[in-house]
Design a protein around this motif. Structure first.
Motif, PDB file in Angstrom:
ATOM      1  N   GLY A   1      66.307  24.066  14.351  1.00  0.00           N
ATOM      2  CA  GLY A   1      66.254  24.990  13.737  1.00  0.00           C
ATOM      3  C   GLY A   1      65.141  25.874  13.901  1.00  0.00           C
ATOM      4  O   GLY A   1      64.640  25.982  14.757  1.00  0.00           O
ATOM      5  N   GLU A   2      65.019  27.451  13.227  1.00  0.00           N
ATOM      6  CA  GLU A   2      64.384  28.386  13.612  1.00  0.00           C
ATOM      7  C   GLU A   2      63.502  29.022  11.464  1.00  0.00           C
ATOM      8  O   GLU A   2      63.561  28.676  10.712  1.00  0.00           O
ATOM      9  CB  GLU A   2      65.243  29.680  13.050  1.00  0.00           C
ATOM     10  CG  GLU A   2      64.875  31.212  13.561  1.00  0.00           C
ATOM     11  CD  GLU A   2      66.252  32.521  14.190  1.00  0.00           C
ATOM     12  OE1 GLU A   2      65.050  33.094  13.949  1.00  0.00           O
ATOM     13  OE2 GLU A   2      67.165  31.372  15.164  1.00  0.00           O
ATOM     14  N   LEU A   3      62.025  29.418  12.517  1.00  0.00           N
ATOM     15  CA  LEU A   3      61.240  29.700  11.016  1.00  0.00           C
ATOM     16  C   LEU A   3      60.931  31.033  11.493  1.00  0.00           C
ATOM     17  O   LEU A   3      60.267  31.230  12.519  1.00  0.00           O
ATOM     18  CB  LEU A   3      59.762  28.451  11.809  1.00  0.00           C
ATOM     19  CG  LEU A   3      60.048  27.348  11.047  1.00  0.00           C
ATOM     20  CD1 LEU A   3      58.734  26.454  11.051  1.00  0.00           C
ATOM     21  CD2 LEU A   3      60.675  27.247   9.665  1.00  0.00           C
ATOM     22  N   LYS A   4      60.648  31.951  10.036  1.00  0.00           N
ATOM     23  CA  LYS A   4      59.997  33.223  10.456  1.00  0.00           C
ATOM     24  C   LYS A   4      58.715  33.106   9.433  1.00  0.00           C
ATOM     25  O   LYS A   4      59.630  32.573   8.092  1.00  0.00           O
ATOM     26  CB  LYS A   4      61.424  34.081  10.447  1.00  0.00           C
ATOM     27  CG  LYS A   4      62.188  34.212  11.084  1.00  0.00           C
ATOM     28  CD  LYS A   4      63.333  35.158  10.873  1.00  0.00           C
ATOM     29  CE  LYS A   4      64.121  35.574  12.330  1.00  0.00           C
ATOM     30  NZ  LYS A   4      65.664  36.562  12.082  1.00  0.00           N
ATOM     31  N   PHE A   5      57.765  33.493   9.253  1.00  0.00           N
ATOM     32  CA  PHE A   5      56.917  33.850   8.366  1.00  0.00           C
ATOM     33  C   PHE A   5      55.570  34.957   9.430  1.00  0.00           C
ATOM     34  O   PHE A   5      56.146  34.913  10.580  1.00  0.00           O
ATOM     35  CB  PHE A   5      56.225  32.398   8.633  1.00  0.00           C
ATOM     36  CG  PHE A   5      55.453  31.820   9.863  1.00  0.00           C
ATOM     37  CD1 PHE A   5      54.563  32.041  10.883  1.00  0.00           C
ATOM     38  CD2 PHE A   5      56.346  30.900  10.501  1.00  0.00           C
ATOM     39  CE1 PHE A   5      53.886  31.789  11.161  1.00  0.00           C
ATOM     40  CE2 PHE A   5      56.390  30.020  11.332  1.00  0.00           C
ATOM     41  CZ  PHE A   5      54.922  30.423  12.599  1.00  0.00           C
TER      42      PHE A   5
ATOM     43  N   ASN B   1      57.931  33.807  14.730  1.00  0.00           N
ATOM     44  CA  ASN B   1      60.065  33.717  15.172  1.00  0.00           C
ATOM     45  C   ASN B   1      59.526  32.138  15.984  1.00  0.00           C
ATOM     46  O   ASN B   1      58.992  32.095  17.019  1.00  0.00           O
ATOM     47  CB  ASN B   1      61.164  34.867  15.662  1.00  0.00           C
ATOM     48  CG  ASN B   1      62.189  34.382  15.259  1.00  0.00           C
ATOM     49  OD1 ASN B   1      62.118  32.846  15.232  1.00  0.00           O
ATOM     50  ND2 ASN B   1      62.998  35.252  15.225  1.00  0.00           N
ATOM     51  N   VAL B   2      60.085  31.412  15.303  1.00  0.00           N
ATOM     52  CA  VAL B   2      59.921  29.429  16.020  1.00  0.00           C
ATOM     53  C   VAL B   2      60.768  29.051  16.299  1.00  0.00           C
ATOM     54  O   VAL B   2      61.988  28.379  15.187  1.00  0.00           O
ATOM     55  CB  VAL B   2      58.364  28.953  15.502  1.00  0.00           C
ATOM     56  CG1 VAL B   2      58.120  28.002  16.457  1.00  0.00           C
ATOM     57  CG2 VAL B   2      57.462  29.943  15.232  1.00  0.00           C
ATOM     58  N   ARG B   3      61.692  28.766  17.113  1.00  0.00           N
ATOM     59  CA  ARG B   3      62.381  27.576  17.559  1.00  0.00           C
ATOM     60  C   ARG B   3      62.292  26.295  17.690  1.00  0.00           C
ATOM     61  O   ARG B   3      61.852  25.949  18.118  1.00  0.00           O
ATOM     62  CB  ARG B   3      63.216  28.127  18.139  1.00  0.00           C
ATOM     63  CG  ARG B   3      64.601  29.394  18.292  1.00  0.00           C
ATOM     64  CD  ARG B   3      65.154  29.637  19.458  1.00  0.00           C
ATOM     65  NE  ARG B   3      64.318  30.091  20.539  1.00  0.00           N
ATOM     66  CZ  ARG B   3      63.585  31.222  20.404  1.00  0.00           C
ATOM     67  NH1 ARG B   3      64.082  32.459  19.025  1.00  0.00           N
ATOM     68  NH2 ARG B   3      62.482  31.710  21.248  1.00  0.00           N
ATOM     69  N   ILE B   4      62.808  25.321  16.649  1.00  0.00           N
ATOM     70  CA  ILE B   4      62.374  24.044  16.697  1.00  0.00           C
ATOM     71  C   ILE B   4      63.810  23.316  17.057  1.00  0.00           C
ATOM     72  O   ILE B   4      64.801  23.447  16.336  1.00  0.00           O
ATOM     73  CB  ILE B   4      62.199  23.479  14.667  1.00  0.00           C
ATOM     74  CG1 ILE B   4      61.457  24.534  14.690  1.00  0.00           C
ATOM     75  CG2 ILE B   4      61.810  21.939  15.548  1.00  0.00           C
ATOM     76  CD1 ILE B   4      59.888  24.598  14.783  1.00  0.00           C
ATOM     77  N   ARG B   5      63.038  22.518  18.236  1.00  0.00           N
ATOM     78  CA  ARG B   5      64.834  21.978  19.066  1.00  0.00           C
ATOM     79  C   ARG B   5      64.339  20.193  18.860  1.00  0.00           C
ATOM     80  O   ARG B   5      65.506  19.994  17.904  1.00  0.00           O
ATOM     81  CB  ARG B   5      64.972  21.987  20.600  1.00  0.00           C
ATOM     82  CG  ARG B   5      64.909  23.802  20.803  1.00  0.00           C
ATOM     83  CD  ARG B   5      64.504  23.630  22.715  1.00  0.00           C
ATOM     84  NE  ARG B   5      64.819  25.470  22.436  1.00  0.00           N
ATOM     85  CZ  ARG B   5      65.625  26.618  22.885  1.00  0.00           C
ATOM     86  NH1 ARG B   5      67.085  25.466  21.952  1.00  0.00           N
ATOM     87  NH2 ARG B   5      65.546  27.456  23.018  1.00  0.00           N
TER      88      ARG B   5
END
Length: 240
Positions: free
Chosen positions: A49-53, A117-121
């Motif tokens: 997943g990827e989060l942008k905030f 910008n965060v990648r959730i593995r």
């Protein structure tokens, strides 16, 4: 002139006009051809997943706003670490600063923001991490995106399947008219804009991939059961 002579003459004139129009049309191939498109799609469960905030702070003092933003950024990094997100999967390089007019006051506030910008593995962490992130103060513009780590391989396989689909349709179409399919002379990702310019490949756009639909399961921030992968190709073949 008799009727049986008029009809063949009119037919000949129509054929000649068509041939002339075809000959004059720019970009049309000189040989008989058939144009078809093919598509391949599948749905797969995401594994990343990827989060942008954006994190922000505002104050009349630049120093106070900067300190508040630094404190919020530290809280974000701590939250990510608690949920197993590695530092190399966090990007927070952009910094925005602007003055904001305040009603009834001559001196403006200073607004500062930082994009993350965060990648959730480990998607098992996703529901709880999302809930805590949403509950944090001064966090805005949260966007999420799901994908698969083997997404490129999936799209390569789908492209080959879409090409097979296009060739199969072209073969059936040619056979229906008593012709055989020859070699391919033009290809494009997606539809061809104009049949009159078939030898120019379209500028390939990014395929829609990993767009998250409504969350599945009972949790508010649960992982979707599946996400779509799709490839479409168009091709022009010579008719024999």
């Amino acid at each position: 002139m008799k009727l049986n002579r008029i009809i063949p003459a009119l037919a000949l004139c129509a054929a000649s006009a068509t041939c002339s129009a075809q000959a004059a049309a720019p970009g049309l191939p000189a040989h008989p051809f058939v144009s078809t498109s093919g598509k391949a799609q599948l749905w797969m469960r995401p594994d990343i997943g990827e989060l942008k905030f954006e994190a922000g702070a505002q104050n009349a003092s630049v120093e106070t706003a900067a300190a508040a933003l630094q404190e919020t950024s530290a809280s974000i990094m701590q939250l990510m670490a608690e949920h197993g997100v590695q530092p190399e999967d966090i990007e927070a390089h952009e910094l925005d600063k602007k003055s904001v007019p305040v009603s009834g006051r001559e001196q403006p506030d200073y607004s500062m923001g930082r994009l993350f910008n965060v990648r959730i593995r480990d998607l098992a962490q996703w529901p709880e991490l999302m809930a805590k992130l949403v509950a944090m103060d001064h966090i805005t513009n949260i966007n999420s995106h799901f994908d698969r780590t083997d997404g490129d391989d999936l799209n390569t396989q789908l492209m080959a399947a879409a090409a097979d689909d296009a060739r199969g349709k072209a073969t059936s179409l040619a056979k229906a008219f008593g012709r055989k399919l020859g070699p391919v002379v033009a290809i494009a990702r997606g539809p061809l804009d104009k049949i009159g310019a078939p030898f120019i490949q379209q500028q390939p756009g990014k395929e829609t991939r990993g767009i998250a639909g409504p969350a599945a399961g009972s949790g508010k921030y649960a992982i979707p059961d599946s996400i779509p992968y799709s490839q479409t190709v168009s091709a022009i073949f010579v008719l024999k």
